[in-house]
Write a protein that holds these residues in place. Structure first.
Motif, PDB file in Angstrom:
ATOM      1  N   ASP A 289       0.863  -1.184   0.000  1.00 50.80           N
ATOM      2  CA  ASP A 289       0.000   0.000   0.000  1.00 50.80           C
ATOM      3  C   ASP A 289       0.900   1.234   0.000  1.00 50.80           C
ATOM      4  O   ASP A 289       1.098   1.901   1.010  1.00 50.80           O
ATOM      5  CB  ASP A 289      -0.898  -0.025   1.244  1.00 50.80           C
ATOM      6  N   PHE A 290       1.464   1.534  -1.172  1.00 54.92           N
ATOM      7  CA  PHE A 290       2.492   2.557  -1.278  1.00 54.92           C
ATOM      8  C   PHE A 290       1.900   3.956  -1.121  1.00 54.92           C
ATOM      9  O   PHE A 290       1.051   4.358  -1.919  1.00 54.92           O
ATOM     10  CB  PHE A 290       3.208   2.467  -2.629  1.00 54.92           C
ATOM     11  N   PRO A 291       2.334   4.719  -0.125  1.00 51.55           N
ATOM     12  CA  PRO A 291       1.830   6.087   0.032  1.00 51.55           C
ATOM     13  C   PRO A 291       2.424   7.003  -1.038  1.00 51.55           C
ATOM     14  O   PRO A 291       3.563   6.816  -1.478  1.00 51.55           O
ATOM     15  CB  PRO A 291       2.302   6.480   1.427  1.00 51.55           C
ATOM     16  N   SER A 292       1.640   7.977  -1.439  1.00 49.83           N
ATOM     17  CA  SER A 292       2.118   8.885  -2.483  1.00 49.83           C
ATOM     18  C   SER A 292       1.682  10.309  -2.176  1.00 49.83           C
ATOM     19  O   SER A 292       0.739  10.545  -1.415  1.00 49.83           O
ATOM     20  CB  SER A 292       1.594   8.458  -3.864  1.00 49.83           C
ATOM     21  N   TRP A 293       2.390  11.237  -2.781  1.00 48.94           N
ATOM     22  CA  TRP A 293       2.114  12.661  -2.629  1.00 48.94           C
ATOM     23  C   TRP A 293       2.176  13.316  -4.012  1.00 48.94           C
ATOM     24  O   TRP A 293       3.009  12.938  -4.840  1.00 48.94           O
ATOM     25  CB  TRP A 293       3.137  13.324  -1.711  1.00 48.94           C
ATOM     26  N   THR A 294       1.344  14.294  -4.258  1.00 48.67           N
ATOM     27  CA  THR A 294       1.415  15.075  -5.486  1.00 48.67           C
ATOM     28  C   THR A 294       2.182  16.355  -5.192  1.00 48.67           C
ATOM     29  O   THR A 294       1.913  17.032  -4.196  1.00 48.67           O
ATOM     30  CB  THR A 294       0.012  15.409  -6.018  1.00 48.67           C
ATOM     31  N   VAL A 295       3.141  16.666  -6.056  1.00 49.37           N
ATOM     32  CA  VAL A 295       3.972  17.852  -5.894  1.00 49.37           C
ATOM     33  C   VAL A 295       3.404  18.985  -6.734  1.00 49.37           C
ATOM     34  O   VAL A 295       3.116  18.802  -7.929  1.00 49.37           O
ATOM     35  CB  VAL A 295       5.431  17.566  -6.317  1.00 49.37           C
ATOM     36  N   PHE A 296       3.218  20.130  -6.098  1.00 51.54           N
ATOM     37  CA  PHE A 296       2.686  21.308  -6.772  1.00 51.54           C
ATOM     38  C   PHE A 296       3.675  22.465  -6.649  1.00 51.54           C
ATOM     39  O   PHE A 296       4.419  22.558  -5.667  1.00 51.54           O
ATOM     40  CB  PHE A 296       1.365  21.766  -6.131  1.00 51.54           C
ATOM     41  N   PHE A 297       3.677  23.335  -7.646  1.00 49.91           N
ATOM     42  CA  PHE A 297       4.401  24.599  -7.578  1.00 49.91           C
ATOM     43  C   PHE A 297       3.406  25.753  -7.552  1.00 49.91           C
ATOM     44  O   PHE A 297       2.380  25.711  -8.253  1.00 49.91           O
ATOM     45  CB  PHE A 297       5.304  24.798  -8.801  1.00 49.91           C
ATOM     46  N   GLN A 298       3.705  26.764  -6.751  1.00 54.69           N
ATOM     47  CA  GLN A 298       3.126  28.084  -6.944  1.00 54.69           C
ATOM     48  C   GLN A 298       4.198  28.903  -7.641  1.00 54.69           C
ATOM     49  O   GLN A 298       5.370  28.855  -7.253  1.00 54.69           O
ATOM     50  CB  GLN A 298       2.767  28.734  -5.610  1.00 54.69           C
ATOM     51  N   VAL A 299       3.813  29.649  -8.660  1.00 57.26           N
ATOM     52  CA  VAL A 299       4.785  30.329  -9.513  1.00 57.26           C
ATOM     53  C   VAL A 299       4.531  31.831  -9.502  1.00 57.26           C
ATOM     54  O   VAL A 299       3.388  32.291  -9.612  1.00 57.26           O
ATOM     55  CB  VAL A 299       4.711  29.794 -10.960  1.00 57.26           C
ATOM     56  N   MET A 300       5.619  32.598  -9.369  1.00 59.63           N
ATOM     57  CA  MET A 300       5.535  34.056  -9.350  1.00 59.63           C
ATOM     58  C   MET A 300       6.660  34.633 -10.209  1.00 59.63           C
ATOM     59  O   MET A 300       7.805  34.179 -10.125  1.00 59.63           O
ATOM     60  CB  MET A 300       5.675  34.570  -7.904  1.00 59.63           C
ATOM     61  N   THR A 301       6.367  35.616 -11.014  1.00 60.53           N
ATOM     62  CA  THR A 301       7.397  36.254 -11.831  1.00 60.53           C
ATOM     63  C   THR A 301       8.197  37.235 -10.980  1.00 60.53           C
ATOM     64  O   THR A 301       7.710  37.720  -9.941  1.00 60.53           O
ATOM     65  CB  THR A 301       6.773  37.011 -13.009  1.00 60.53           C
ATOM     66  N   PRO A 302       9.415  37.575 -11.395  1.00 61.09           N
ATOM     67  CA  PRO A 302      10.188  38.581 -10.660  1.00 61.09           C
ATOM     68  C   PRO A 302       9.457  39.914 -10.543  1.00 61.09           C
ATOM     69  O   PRO A 302       9.509  40.568  -9.490  1.00 61.09           O
ATOM     70  CB  PRO A 302      11.469  38.709 -11.488  1.00 61.09           C
ATOM     71  N   SER A 303       8.758  40.330 -11.593  1.00 62.93           N
ATOM     72  CA  SER A 303       8.041  41.606 -11.530  1.00 62.93           C
ATOM     73  C   SER A 303       6.895  41.536 -10.522  1.00 62.93           C
ATOM     74  O   SER A 303       6.614  42.514  -9.813  1.00 62.93           O
ATOM     75  CB  SER A 303       7.513  41.999 -12.907  1.00 62.93           C
ATOM     76  N   GLN A 304       6.220  40.393 -10.440  1.00 61.57           N
ATOM     77  CA  GLN A 304       5.170  40.227  -9.437  1.00 61.57           C
ATOM     78  C   GLN A 304       5.765  40.291  -8.026  1.00 61.57           C
ATOM     79  O   GLN A 304       5.167  40.863  -7.118  1.00 61.57           O
ATOM     80  CB  GLN A 304       4.448  38.890  -9.635  1.00 61.57           C
ATOM     81  N   ALA A 305       6.954  39.707  -7.864  1.00 60.15           N
ATOM     82  CA  ALA A 305       7.604  39.716  -6.556  1.00 60.15           C
ATOM     83  C   ALA A 305       7.921  41.136  -6.104  1.00 60.15           C
ATOM     84  O   ALA A 305       7.766  41.479  -4.929  1.00 60.15           O
ATOM     85  CB  ALA A 305       8.886  38.884  -6.608  1.00 60.15           C
ATOM     86  N   GLU A 306       8.345  41.957  -7.036  1.00 62.33           N
ATOM     87  CA  GLU A 306       8.717  43.336  -6.694  1.00 62.33           C
ATOM     88  C   GLU A 306       7.518  44.152  -6.231  1.00 62.33           C
ATOM     89  O   GLU A 306       7.672  45.102  -5.456  1.00 62.33           O
ATOM     90  CB  GLU A 306       9.365  44.011  -7.907  1.00 62.33           C
ATOM     91  N   ASN A 307       6.340  43.773  -6.668  1.00 57.29           N
ATOM     92  CA  ASN A 307       5.143  44.562  -6.358  1.00 57.29           C
ATOM     93  C   ASN A 307       4.171  43.826  -5.447  1.00 57.29           C
ATOM     94  O   ASN A 307       3.049  44.278  -5.248  1.00 57.29           O
ATOM     95  CB  ASN A 307       4.424  44.937  -7.663  1.00 57.29           C
ATOM     96  N   TYR A 308       4.614  42.707  -4.869  1.00 60.31           N
ATOM     97  CA  TYR A 308       3.713  41.911  -4.049  1.00 60.31           C
ATOM     98  C   TYR A 308       3.527  42.540  -2.674  1.00 60.31           C
ATOM     99  O   TYR A 308       4.399  43.241  -2.172  1.00 60.31           O
ATOM    100  CB  TYR A 308       4.264  40.488  -3.907  1.00 60.31           C
ATOM    101  N   ARG A 309       2.390  42.249  -2.078  1.00 60.77           N
ATOM    102  CA  ARG A 309       2.040  42.849  -0.783  1.00 60.77           C
ATOM    103  C   ARG A 309       3.050  42.492   0.300  1.00 60.77           C
ATOM    104  O   ARG A 309       3.416  43.321   1.123  1.00 60.77           O
ATOM    105  CB  ARG A 309       0.642  42.379  -0.370  1.00 60.77           C
ATOM    106  N   TRP A 310       3.477  41.228   0.299  1.00 58.87           N
ATOM    107  CA  TRP A 310       4.409  40.763   1.325  1.00 58.87           C
ATOM    108  C   TRP A 310       5.774  40.455   0.715  1.00 58.87           C
ATOM    109  O   TRP A 310       5.898  40.170  -0.472  1.00 58.87           O
ATOM    110  CB  TRP A 310       3.868  39.500   2.008  1.00 58.87           C
ATOM    111  N   ASN A 311       6.794  40.507   1.541  1.00 57.84           N
ATOM    112  CA  ASN A 311       8.145  40.160   1.122  1.00 57.84           C
ATOM    113  C   ASN A 311       8.189  38.657   0.838  1.00 57.84           C
ATOM    114  O   ASN A 311       7.949  37.843   1.738  1.00 57.84           O
ATOM    115  CB  ASN A 311       9.126  40.527   2.246  1.00 57.84           C
ATOM    116  N   ILE A 312       8.511  38.283  -0.393  1.00 57.28           N
ATOM    117  CA  ILE A 312       8.459  36.859  -0.758  1.00 57.28           C
ATOM    118  C   ILE A 312       9.576  36.058  -0.106  1.00 57.28           C
ATOM    119  O   ILE A 312       9.570  34.829  -0.167  1.00 57.28           O
ATOM    120  CB  ILE A 312       8.500  36.660  -2.285  1.00 57.28           C
TER     121      ILE A 312
END
Length: 318
Positions: A77-100
């Motif tokens: 009964d092999f346990p498994s996990w799905t890997v997800f990314f959240q993706v942000m561009t550098p320009s989005q990072a510069e203008n994001y509400r919080w410090n990434i």
């Protein structure tokens, strides 16, 4: 708050999610990149214990997580996990509400949805626990091409500290051990020799490989390449030295977490009980500081904690 909710006491390793916490980069050879956060979500469903259930198991079956995982894999009964990314561009990072680069902040899924990228399956138990598990050495600096660190200050510190701890625990050539050896070896003759080396040790290649030399064993390319210095790098320099000053905006996500617990039956009550069980034995000034902190989330949390601690201290000993 996540730790002191029931999420902090998972029913088993098979039923727990994992998160990178740190911000990383996915890169291309031309120097372009996006920022990512990594989510590894269980395909068995999240299941948790209450604080009282976890305390009972800690005394009766302290090795239950390891045993549960081993037995599950042993019976197929092999346990498994799905890997997800959240993706942000550098320009989005510069203008994001919080410090990434601030590990205390998450990226809301509404703005940065989870993108499935891989599946992780555990399908084999160790044959020798010491050789394969006790000698294992994990570090966030172990990256494959296409993944790179961000300027996250805590990540930068851990990239050094984890390897340093492994060298102290396992020896300077711990990366040659089968459980730690890279499947595809990175060419790095600067890291060689030392006590108990047992590979070809880069043969007769020189210790320093300049760009005008053709190493005997070299396949591929080596050295820094592909990273451009520009305006975004200057922005990074201006934000990585962020202070530890606490402001009201730092409690916005904590309020969101408390509100989310309110939508799950009994979870706010469990959170209060879990915190109270730990805080009831603290000295008065520590308690007051904790109450003040939780008041910044919602005053009602501090009020509930005071009542819960008072009731716990009145309860007779079993």
């Amino acid at each position: 708050m996540a730790l002191f909710s029931d999420r902090g006491t998972p029913k088993s390793v098979r039923h727990v999610n994992a998160y990178s916490g740190h911000t990383y980069k996915i890169t291309k050879e031309d120097g372009t990149f996006h920022y990512i956060k990594v989510h590894i979500k269980t395909n068995q469903g999240v299941e948790t214990l209450t604080n009282d259930e976890a305390t009972k198991l800690a005394g009766e079956a302290p090795g239950i997580h390891g045993a549960d995982l081993y037995e599950s894999i042993a019976k197929g009964d092999f346990p498994s996990w799905t890997v997800f990314f959240q993706v942000m561009t550098p320009s989005q990072a510069e203008n994001y509400r919080w410090n990434i680069f601030d590990m205390t902040k998450v990226w809301p899924h509404s703005g940065f949805p989870l993108i499935p990228v891989a599946k992780l399956t555990l399908n084999q138990n160790p044959k020798n626990y010491f050789a394969e598990i006790e000698q294992a050495a994990f570090s966030p600096s172990n990256m494959v091409p296409g993944i790179a660190p961000s300027a996250d200050p805590m990540l930068q510190a851990r990239m050094f500290a984890y390897n340093d701890a492994a060298r102290y625990r396992l020896g300077v050539n711990y990366q040659q051990l089968p459980c730690n050896r890279a499947v595809s070896r990175v060419y790095c003759p600067f890291q060689r020799d030392g006590s108990m080396t047992f590979t070809d040790n880069y043969g007769g290649d020189p210790n320093y490989v300049g760009s005008d030399l053709k190493p005997i064993n070299y396949k591929g390319r080596f050295g820094a390449h592909g990273y451009k210095i520009g305006g975004h790098e200057e922005w990074i320099g201006s934000v990585v030295g962020f202070s530890s000053e606490v402001v009201d905006d730092d409690f916005v996500q904590a309020r969101g977490f408390w509100d989310m617990l309110g939508g799950q039956e009994g979870q706010q009550e469990h959170f209060v009980h879990n915190v109270a069980c730990h805080l009831k034995g603290a000295i008065p000034q520590v308690r007051e500081k904790a109450f003040d902190m939780f008041s910044n989330v919602y005053p009602v949390i501090a009020d509930k904690l005071k009542v819960a601690i008072e009731n716990l201290n009145k309860a007779p000993l079993n």
